[in-house]
Scaffold this active site. Structure first.
Site, PDB file in Angstrom:
ATOM      1  N   SER A 193     -57.916  35.516  62.251  1.00 24.12           N
ATOM      2  CA  SER A 193     -57.889  35.200  63.678  1.00 24.12           C
ATOM      3  C   SER A 193     -56.452  35.221  64.177  1.00 24.12           C
ATOM      4  CB  SER A 193     -58.487  33.820  63.925  1.00 24.12           C
ATOM      5  OG  SER A 193     -58.264  33.410  65.262  1.00 24.12           O
TER       6      SER A 193
ATOM      7  N   TYR B  83     -58.339  24.843  63.457  1.00 27.03           N
ATOM      8  CA  TYR B  83     -58.875  26.171  63.136  1.00 27.03           C
ATOM      9  C   TYR B  83     -57.748  27.133  62.768  1.00 27.03           C
ATOM     10  CZ  TYR B  83     -61.252  30.658  63.981  1.00 27.03           C
ATOM     11  OH  TYR B  83     -61.761  31.930  63.863  1.00 27.03           O
TER      12      TYR B  83
END
Length: 402
Positions: A219, A232
């Site tokens: 990501s 995250y």
């Protein structure tokens, strides 16, 4: 200016010959990427003719065209044959769609899901061939990982394991670091890092034996400090470095490691508004009175509203990510990094090359009127825009949540 036309013509002749050869070999597609490259080369040609002497202009333009076309070239594909690939997180999103495509291509797919009776599991059973095997796996449970490892070893004795696609991941909060509990950070690390690490390590003997592939869904939040996504992003950053280490260490074995970093796509987890509302309410219920006083409930509400609004930029078509997974598994020379989705090139260019103030402003621009915590509002009762207050936290859009 006319005396400078010969380097331009010579360079374009070389570029055209290279492009034609790649088109004849079917390793170049006609499409927007090629048109974008040609437009950039035209702009570079204009600059070279005005700033450089003819020999230098010819060299720069020809080299730029050659490199750009090389980047667009598709690596020759390996045959699917009887290759076996294990994909985690196939209940929804990228995992489910990748399992469907690879099964249709002839792979033997071992698809792990959290729930064998979920709608995604039922869909895979209904639309895929008998080659596809569904395996229950919770990456936070060592006994689940051990069971999947044993099954994979037992069912790949003859065929070997060609690929591992680490797709499963989680994010369960959108909040500042100070507002995120330690349990939130630990949960993200358990799923996105430690569980994936344990599964990957357990499969390495099989992957080394086949000189296979490891493909991991990363990501941009693992590279950039997206406010609200620290838990995250931290886990994805750790996973990114781990995959870089694997890439170096497994090179002598012939194992190729790729990381895919998509922009925001409309997967089921991203679109689950009820889930994000539930997580917001839980966050508010567990915040201390001191933090509620300093930040304010309206700050959390505003952050989540801005987060959901930013998801309107999400891309509905998941095929760029699925194509990247397929290429990483089958290309003779797969890329080390894939960045599927619109705007990724611009985002990373800004992140790496522009001053920090501009980077923050760029990320902030994706949110609608970000606000300051209550304690910084100078007595104002409602959310105060950061632009009016002069300084404050940056609130950026989330990337894909696996």
């Amino acid at each position: 200016m006319e005396r400078w036309s010969w380097p331009s013509g010579g360079a374009w002749l070389l570029v055209a010959a290279r492009a034609l050869l790649q088109l004849l070999r079917s390793d170049l597609r006609l499409g927007r990427p090629l048109l974008a490259v040609l437009a950039l080369l035209a702009a570079l040609d204009w600059l070279c003719q005005r700033l450089l002497p003819p020999p230098a202009a010819l060299a720069v333009l020809a080299a730029a065209g050659w490199v750009a076309l090389s980047r667009l070239a598709r690596s020759p594909r390996l045959p699917v044959a009887t290759r076996v690939v294990l994909i985690t997180g196939c209940d929804t999103g990228f995992g489910k769609e990748a399992a469907k495509k690879l099964d249709a291509m002839g792979f033997m797919v071992l698809a792990t899901v959290l729930d064998l009776d979920s709608s995604g599991s039922l869909e895979l059973r209904a639309c895929c061939s008998s080659r596809l095997k569904l395996l229950q796996l919770d990456l936070t449970k060592p006994e689940d990982i051990s069971r999947v490892l044993e099954f994979t070893k037992a069912h790949t004795i003859n065929s070997g394991l060609w690929g591992l696609v680490n797709n499963a991941g989680t994010n369960n909060v959108v909040a500042n670091v100070e507002l995120s509990s330690e349990a939130t950070f630990r949960h993200c690390m358990e799923v996105n890092f430690f569980g994936t690490l344990e599964l990957t390590r357990g499969l390495l003997p099989l992957l080394r034996r086949s000189s296979g592939r490891i493909v991991t869904l990363g990501s941009p939040a693992g590279d950039m400090p997206f406010p609200g996504l620290a838990a995250y992003g931290t886990s994805k950053a750790a996973m990114g470095l781990l995959m870089d280490s694997f890439s170096c260490e497994l090179l002598p074995w012939g194992v190729k490691v790729s990381t895919i970093k998509p922009s925001c796509f409309k997967t089921e987890s991203v679109l689950n508004v009820d889930y994000w509302e539930e997580r917001k309410q839980l966050l508010l219920a567990t915040m201390s009175q001191e933090l509620l006083q300093d930040y304010g409930e309206d700050y959390v509400e505003h952050l989540h509203k801005a987060f959901l609004q930013s998801l309107s930029l999400a891309v509905a078509d998941l095929s760029p990510v699925i194509d990247a997974i397929t290429d990483a598994l089958l290309a003779a020379q797969p890329r080390h990094r894939y960045y599927p989705g619109p705007g990724m090139g611009v985002m990373y260019f800004i992140h790496y090359y522009l001053p920090e103030a501009l980077r923050r402003r760029f990320l902030q621009s994706f949110f609608n009127n970000p606000c300051l915590p209550r304690a910084l509002r100078s007595g104002q009762p409602g959310p105060t825009p950061v632009q009016e207050a002069g300084q404050g936290p940056d609130l950026s859009p989330t990337p894909r949540v696996a």
